[in-house]
Design an enzyme around this catalytic site. Structure first.
Site, short mmCIF file in Angstrom:
data_model
loop_
_atom_site.label_atom_id
_atom_site.label_comp_id
_atom_site.label_asym_id
_atom_site.label_seq_id
_atom_site.Cartn_x
_atom_site.Cartn_y
_atom_site.Cartn_z
N TYR A 141 0.82 -1.22 0.00
CA TYR A 141 0.00 0.00 0.00
C TYR A 141 0.86 1.27 0.00
O TYR A 141 0.38 2.35 -0.32
CB TYR A 141 -0.95 0.04 1.21
CG TYR A 141 -2.06 -0.99 1.16
CD1 TYR A 141 -2.21 -1.85 0.08
CD2 TYR A 141 -2.97 -1.10 2.20
CE1 TYR A 141 -3.22 -2.80 0.05
CE2 TYR A 141 -3.99 -2.04 2.17
CZ TYR A 141 -4.11 -2.88 1.08
OH TYR A 141 -5.11 -3.82 1.06
N LYS B 158 3.12 -15.40 2.00
CA LYS B 158 2.96 -16.09 0.72
C LYS B 158 4.39 -16.38 0.23
O LYS B 158 4.80 -15.97 -0.86
CB LYS B 158 2.18 -15.17 -0.25
CG LYS B 158 1.78 -15.80 -1.56
CD LYS B 158 0.66 -16.82 -1.44
CE LYS B 158 0.38 -17.45 -2.80
NZ LYS B 158 -0.46 -18.66 -2.68
N ASP C 235 -3.52 -17.87 1.32
CA ASP C 235 -4.71 -18.48 0.72
C ASP C 235 -5.29 -19.55 1.65
O ASP C 235 -6.51 -19.64 1.85
CB ASP C 235 -4.40 -19.06 -0.68
CG ASP C 235 -3.05 -19.74 -0.76
OD1 ASP C 235 -2.25 -19.63 0.19
OD2 ASP C 235 -2.77 -20.40 -1.78
N ASP D 109 -5.43 -6.64 5.76
CA ASP D 109 -6.63 -5.89 5.39
C ASP D 109 -7.75 -6.88 5.03
O ASP D 109 -8.88 -6.79 5.52
CB ASP D 109 -6.27 -5.01 4.17
CG ASP D 109 -7.35 -4.01 3.82
OD1 ASP D 109 -8.35 -3.95 4.54
OD2 ASP D 109 -7.19 -3.30 2.81
N ASP E 233 -11.07 -8.40 7.56
CA ASP E 233 -12.49 -8.24 7.19
C ASP E 233 -13.20 -9.60 7.23
O ASP E 233 -14.38 -9.69 7.61
CB ASP E 233 -12.63 -7.62 5.80
CG ASP E 233 -12.68 -6.09 5.88
OD1 ASP E 233 -12.34 -5.56 6.97
OD2 ASP E 233 -13.04 -5.43 4.90
#
Ligand code: NAD
Length: 359
Positions: free
Chosen positions: A141, A192, A224, A248, A252
């Protein structure tokens, strides 16, 4: 103790839910003789309207000088067409970055009274209590270079850069290990590393750090798989630590395990424990101004503020217990309502928490 708090209600439902959080602050201030001092200012769309920018430097100075910042939420259709550099959400990214708030704590706790609100079966989520620790000021980001460029063949190409320095990984890792020590001493680092070199480094730094915390069990999971496991068997997790983008998304998912985004608080801390506290949800323009928003996420964010920045754990416990009591009494805002409970509006919910606090 005389602590200074900056209040930033923000946009949409922000001012409505903040009003209820302030009622609760006043109640505990009175009950515990805390001598709290508040200063209110604008962020997001409200700041664009007032100052022309989503976060004025005078506001940032106030926040830096305070012991903690309590925020509502930012954004809304009124400002959606603005240039991306002065959108309301930029104010949020800026305050996090400028105050060095690198450690984002997002608890996903399912109140037993709300077990039916989750879209997962009650037995999968009942008693859920996870803490997601998300790195907040680095990663893709913020990485440079970034942008949209024109290729030689005339096609446009979007690009971002995923970067983490060892020191950035180490400080978020340390923050998470410290949290794990105060909980069930289990931490799962999500990366990852089968594909992304930046997270190969992430995993190496976490492994090195684990040697300093022999009492904490460290495991690793690819993002994942973590997304899958969170909805399959979420209670296997206690503390999850991960980078900005993965955090992020996973937080959620964690939020939805609990049924309502209107119940979830968050804290973003700097190196010294100073922090910005805000509900996980956004400004909910679809229900703004109707007096039906759930103020409990903001009230629970205030509880986190007492625990992590104001060194008043007993006050935090008291606010959290008052929220539990209100749910026990059957009060529900529209987002968590189910037949047989009592539907209340934003300010009635705030009043019920104040009432439950006694004093
Ligand atoms: P949102 O969280 O605002 O709303 C999603 C859904 O949840 C809506 O149906 C809304 O009514 C409901 N909801 C949210 N909070 C609630 C509450 N306290 N009580 C009851 N219902 C609640 O997300 P969105 O619709 O994707 O975004 C709306 C705006 O908020 C956008 O401008 C977005 O950029 C902004 N946003 C801000 C933040 C923040 O301030 N931290 C976070 C996310 C989104």
């Amino acid at each position: 103790m005389s602590k200074k708090i900056v209040i930033l209600p923000g946009d949409g439902i922000g001012p409505e839910i903040m009003q209820e959080a302030v009622k609760v602050l006043n109640a505990v201030d009175n009950k515990y003789k805390l001598g709290l001092k508040y200063e209110e200012d604008c962020i997001g769309g409200a700041a664009i309207d007032k100052y022309g920018v989503p976060l004025a430097s005078s506001t940032l100075d106030k926040c830096r000088a305070a012991d903690a910042v309590l925020m509502g939420s930012v954004g809304g259709p009124k400002w959606d067409a603005l240039d991306s550099n002065i959108r309301p959400e930029k104010g949020l990214l800026k305050i996090r970055y400028e105050m060095g708030l690198f450690s984002n704590l997002r608890p996903a706790i399912l109140y037993p009274q709300l077990a039916d609100a989750s879209s997962l079966r009650p037995e999968v989520v009942a008693g859920l209590d996870i803490l997601i620790v998300r790195e907040l000021t680095g990663g893709i980001y913020f990485g440079e270079p970034r942008g949209i460029r024109l290729l030689e063949n005339g096609e446009r190409q979007g690009y971002n850069t995923y970067v983490y320095a060892e020191s950035e990984i180490e400080r978020i890792g340390r923050s998470a290990f410290e949290m794990a020590r105060k909980r069930s001493k289990k931490i799962c680092s999500v990366d990852k590393s089968n594909v992304l070199e930046v997270t190969v480094l992430w995993r190496e730094v976490m492994q090195a750090l684990a040697k300093e915390y022999p009492d904490v069990e460290l495991t690793h999971m690819y993002v994942d798989n973590a997304a899958m496991q969170l909805v399959r068997q979420p209670k296997q997790f206690d503390v999850i630590v991960t980078g900005n983008m993965f955090g992020d998304i996973l937080s959620d998912t964690g939020a939805m395990l609990t049924g309502s985004i209107g119940m979830l608080p968050s804290a973003s801390l700097d190196q010294n424990g100073k922090g910005l506290y805000e509900p996980v949800h956004g400004s909910a323009p679809d229900i703004a101004g109707q007096g039906i928003a759930n103020p409990l996420a903001t009230i629970l964010s205030a509880a986190m503020m007492f625990r992590y920045s104001l060194d008043q754990s007993a006050v935090a416990d008291d606010i959290e217990a008052a929220v539990g009591k209100v749910l026990d009494q059957g009060y529900r805002s529209a987002d968590i309502y189910s037949p047989g409970t009592t539907k209340v509006g934003t300010s009635q919910m705030g009043d019920a928490v104040v009432e439950a606090l006694g004093g």
